[in-house]
Design a protein around this motif. Structure first.
Motif, PDB file in Angstrom:
ATOM      1  N   THR A  22      11.444   3.798  -6.799  1.00 49.69           N
ATOM      2  CA  THR A  22      12.473   2.947  -7.411  1.00 49.69           C
ATOM      3  C   THR A  22      11.848   1.720  -8.061  1.00 49.69           C
ATOM      4  N   ILE A  23      10.918   1.082  -7.332  1.00 50.24           N
ATOM      5  CA  ILE A  23      10.227  -0.077  -7.894  1.00 50.24           C
ATOM      6  C   ILE A  23       9.443   0.316  -9.136  1.00 50.24           C
ATOM      7  N   GLY A  24       8.741   1.451  -9.050  1.00 50.85           N
ATOM      8  CA  GLY A  24       7.953   1.908 -10.186  1.00 50.85           C
ATOM      9  C   GLY A  24       8.802   2.207 -11.404  1.00 50.85           C
ATOM     10  N   GLY A  25       9.912   2.912 -11.195  1.00 54.94           N
ATOM     11  CA  GLY A  25      10.781   3.240 -12.319  1.00 54.94           C
ATOM     12  C   GLY A  25      11.396   2.014 -12.956  1.00 54.94           C
ATOM     13  N   LEU A  26      11.823   1.060 -12.136  1.00 53.14           N
ATOM     14  CA  LEU A  26      12.429  -0.166 -12.661  1.00 53.14           C
ATOM     15  C   LEU A  26      11.419  -0.981 -13.466  1.00 53.14           C
ATOM     16  N   LEU A  27      10.225  -1.182 -12.913  1.00 53.52           N
ATOM     17  CA  LEU A  27       9.219  -1.973 -13.618  1.00 53.52           C
ATOM     18  C   LEU A  27       8.707  -1.251 -14.862  1.00 53.52           C
ATOM     19  N   GLU A  41      10.533   0.620 -16.819  1.00 55.95           N
ATOM     20  CA  GLU A  41      11.540   0.388 -17.855  1.00 55.95           C
ATOM     21  C   GLU A  41      11.457  -1.031 -18.413  1.00 55.95           C
ATOM     22  N   LEU A  42      11.061  -1.964 -17.555  1.00 56.32           N
ATOM     23  CA  LEU A  42      11.000  -3.361 -17.995  1.00 56.32           C
ATOM     24  C   LEU A  42       9.740  -3.671 -18.802  1.00 56.32           C
ATOM     25  N   GLY A  43       8.602  -3.104 -18.374  1.00 52.83           N
ATOM     26  CA  GLY A  43       7.342  -3.505 -19.004  1.00 52.83           C
ATOM     27  C   GLY A  43       6.380  -2.408 -19.356  1.00 52.83           C
ATOM     28  N   GLY A  44       6.797  -1.157 -19.259  1.00 51.83           N
ATOM     29  CA  GLY A  44       5.909  -0.081 -19.643  1.00 51.83           C
ATOM     30  C   GLY A  44       5.008   0.396 -18.517  1.00 51.83           C
ATOM     31  N   PHE A  45       3.999   1.172 -18.878  1.00 44.62           N
ATOM     32  CA  PHE A  45       3.148   1.857 -17.904  1.00 44.62           C
ATOM     33  C   PHE A  45       2.409   0.886 -16.981  1.00 44.62           C
ATOM     34  N   CYS A  73       0.828  -1.211   0.000  1.00 43.21           N
ATOM     35  CA  CYS A  73       0.000   0.000   0.000  1.00 43.21           C
ATOM     36  C   CYS A  73       0.861   1.259   0.000  1.00 43.21           C
ATOM     37  N   GLY A  74       1.949   1.217   0.763  1.00 48.13           N
ATOM     38  CA  GLY A  74       2.857   2.364   0.761  1.00 48.13           C
ATOM     39  C   GLY A  74       3.537   2.568  -0.574  1.00 48.13           C
ATOM     40  N   SER A  75       4.016   1.477  -1.177  1.00 55.18           N
ATOM     41  CA  SER A  75       4.675   1.596  -2.481  1.00 55.18           C
ATOM     42  C   SER A  75       3.660   1.957  -3.569  1.00 55.18           C
ATOM     43  N   GLY A  76       2.402   1.490  -3.406  1.00 50.49           N
ATOM     44  CA  GLY A  76       1.380   1.845  -4.385  1.00 50.49           C
ATOM     45  C   GLY A  76       1.103   3.337  -4.431  1.00 50.49           C
ATOM     46  N   TYR A  77       1.279   3.999  -3.294  1.00 48.12           N
ATOM     47  CA  TYR A  77       1.090   5.446  -3.255  1.00 48.12           C
ATOM     48  C   TYR A  77       2.158   6.190  -4.049  1.00 48.12           C
ATOM     49  N   SER A  78       3.409   5.716  -3.961  1.00 45.81           N
ATOM     50  CA  SER A  78       4.516   6.506  -4.506  1.00 45.81           C
ATOM     51  C   SER A  78       5.137   5.953  -5.778  1.00 45.81           C
ATOM     52  N   LEU A  79       4.770   4.741  -6.200  1.00 41.68           N
ATOM     53  CA  LEU A  79       5.502   4.125  -7.322  1.00 41.68           C
ATOM     54  C   LEU A  79       5.299   4.837  -8.653  1.00 41.68           C
ATOM     55  N   LEU A  80       4.194   5.605  -8.801  1.00 44.45           N
ATOM     56  CA  LEU A  80       3.931   6.264 -10.070  1.00 44.45           C
ATOM     57  C   LEU A  80       4.700   7.572 -10.242  1.00 44.45           C
ATOM     58  N   ALA A  81       5.443   7.992  -9.219  1.00 42.75           N
ATOM     59  CA  ALA A  81       6.140   9.277  -9.287  1.00 42.75           C
ATOM     60  C   ALA A  81       7.091   9.417 -10.472  1.00 42.75           C
ATOM     61  N   PRO A  82       7.883   8.396 -10.825  1.00 42.36           N
ATOM     62  CA  PRO A  82       8.871   8.602 -11.897  1.00 42.36           C
ATOM     63  C   PRO A  82       8.274   8.699 -13.299  1.00 42.36           C
ATOM     64  N   PHE A  83       7.125   8.062 -13.556  1.00 43.03           N
ATOM     65  CA  PHE A  83       6.668   7.942 -14.938  1.00 43.03           C
ATOM     66  C   PHE A  83       5.263   8.485 -15.202  1.00 43.03           C
ATOM     67  N   TYR A  84       4.429   8.601 -14.173  1.00 42.94           N
ATOM     68  CA  TYR A  84       3.072   9.090 -14.424  1.00 42.94           C
ATOM     69  C   TYR A  84       3.058  10.509 -15.003  1.00 42.94           C
ATOM     70  N   PRO A  85       3.872  11.449 -14.485  1.00 45.97           N
ATOM     71  CA  PRO A  85       3.867  12.785 -15.084  1.00 45.97           C
ATOM     72  C   PRO A  85       4.188  12.774 -16.583  1.00 45.97           C
ATOM     73  N   LEU A  86       5.103  11.902 -16.997  1.00 43.94           N
ATOM     74  CA  LEU A  86       5.448  11.823 -18.421  1.00 43.94           C
ATOM     75  C   LEU A  86       4.260  11.339 -19.246  1.00 43.94           C
ATOM     76  N   GLU A  87       3.606  10.291 -18.763  1.00 42.16           N
ATOM     77  CA  GLU A  87       2.454   9.755 -19.482  1.00 42.16           C
ATOM     78  C   GLU A  87       1.294  10.740 -19.471  1.00 42.16           C
ATOM     79  N   ALA A  88       1.104  11.428 -18.334  1.00 41.14           N
ATOM     80  CA  ALA A  88       0.011  12.382 -18.237  1.00 41.14           C
ATOM     81  C   ALA A  88       0.206  13.578 -19.179  1.00 41.14           C
ATOM     82  N   GLU A  89       1.439  14.010 -19.330  1.00 38.36           N
ATOM     83  CA  GLU A  89       1.718  15.110 -20.263  1.00 38.36           C
ATOM     84  C   GLU A  89       1.376  14.714 -21.691  1.00 38.36           C
ATOM     85  N   LYS A  90       1.623  13.445 -22.035  1.00 38.04           N
ATOM     86  CA  LYS A  90       1.261  12.968 -23.370  1.00 38.04           C
ATOM     87  C   LYS A  90      -0.251  12.999 -23.589  1.00 38.04           C
ATOM     88  N   LYS A  91      -0.995  12.897 -22.481  1.00 36.55           N
ATOM     89  CA  LYS A  91      -2.453  12.928 -22.546  1.00 36.55           C
ATOM     90  C   LYS A  91      -3.005  14.343 -22.434  1.00 36.55           C
TER      91      LYS A  91
END
Length: 236
Positions: free
Chosen positions: A196-201, A203-207, A60-78
């Motif tokens: 860190t988990i979010g950024g690594l995953l 890179e491995l498998g996308g959004f 639950c804790g990681s679910g809160y913060s894992l989108l920090a590295p990549f969600y802003p990039l994807e959201a800007e595309k939207k």
């Protein structure tokens, strides 16, 4: 002579009280030492429960913060503005703050086990759904769905965090403070390494992969807790 005898009697009484006090104190210290948390001495059921509770709050804790590295990039595309992106992040904490008294009151009505398992179900399913948001149309649909899924995830995670303390007090009555502190530490660790988990995953498998991995872990913990946690009348 009578005065001397009285003084001797008082001294003897004080010495006896002091000795008894030291004996009682020593006994309490020994009792406290015996009640230190020892994972190896737990029953198999409590070991599984402890591990799953730790996994639950960590996820639950990681679910809160894992989108920090990549969600802003994807959201800007939207076509989402930086202000809205910031609100998507902050709405999690806003919902947690506002709903805490409500979720706490539900424990006495629905029981800690129900709140915990339901919270894990909500958090896990919302995380899985968040993983397909990149397939949504740009603009308003993406923004609205991001807020809805984030709010549901916050409610689920809040239920898990609050109910885990209640479950710990019932299942580990001799180590309540220690178990609650350990669970809080796991939640904080999840917050710290979530990006860190979010950024690594990512890179491995996308959004979708970060959300699917965390969502699967949360749902797995929910199933095991549902099976492991025994129903106790008046507690759960």
């Amino acid at each position: 002579m009578s005065v001397s005898t009285c003084d001797n009697d008082k001294q003897l009484e004080q010495t006896t009280q002091l000795t008894n006090g030291q004996t009682i104190l020593g006994g309490n210290e020994e009792e406290k030492e015996e009640k230190k948390l020892n994972f190896l001495k737990m029953s198999g059921n409590n070991k599984r429960l402890f591990i799953m509770l730790a996994l639950s709050v960590f996820s639950c804790g990681s679910g809160y913060s894992l989108l920090a590295p990549f969600y802003p990039l994807e959201a800007e595309k939207k076509g989402v503005s930086q202000t809205i992106i910031g609100l998507v992040f902050s709405v999690f904490s806003i919902v947690s703050f506002c709903a805490s008294p409500i979720i706490g009151g539900m424990l006495t009505i629905l029981g800690a086990k129900f709140v915990c398992v339901a919270g894990l179900g909500l958090a896990g399913c919302s995380s899985l759904l968040f993983g397909v948001l990149d397939k949504c149309p740009s603009g308003t649909p993406f923004i609205v769905l991001s807020f809805i899924v984030r709010v549901v995830e916050a409610l689920g995670a809040l239920g898990v965090v609050i109910s885990s303390s209640s479950i710990a007090s019932c299942q580990f009555p001799d180590n309540v403070s220690t178990v609650v502190a350990i669970l809080a530490a796991f939640y904080c660790i999840g917050l710290m390494i979530g990006p860190t988990i979010g950024g690594l995953l990512y890179e491995l498998g996308g959004f979708g992969l970060p959300f699917w991995a965390v969502g699967a872990a949360i749902l797995l913990a929910g199933v095991i807790i549902f099976i492991t946690l025994p129903p106790q009348h008046g507690k759960y």
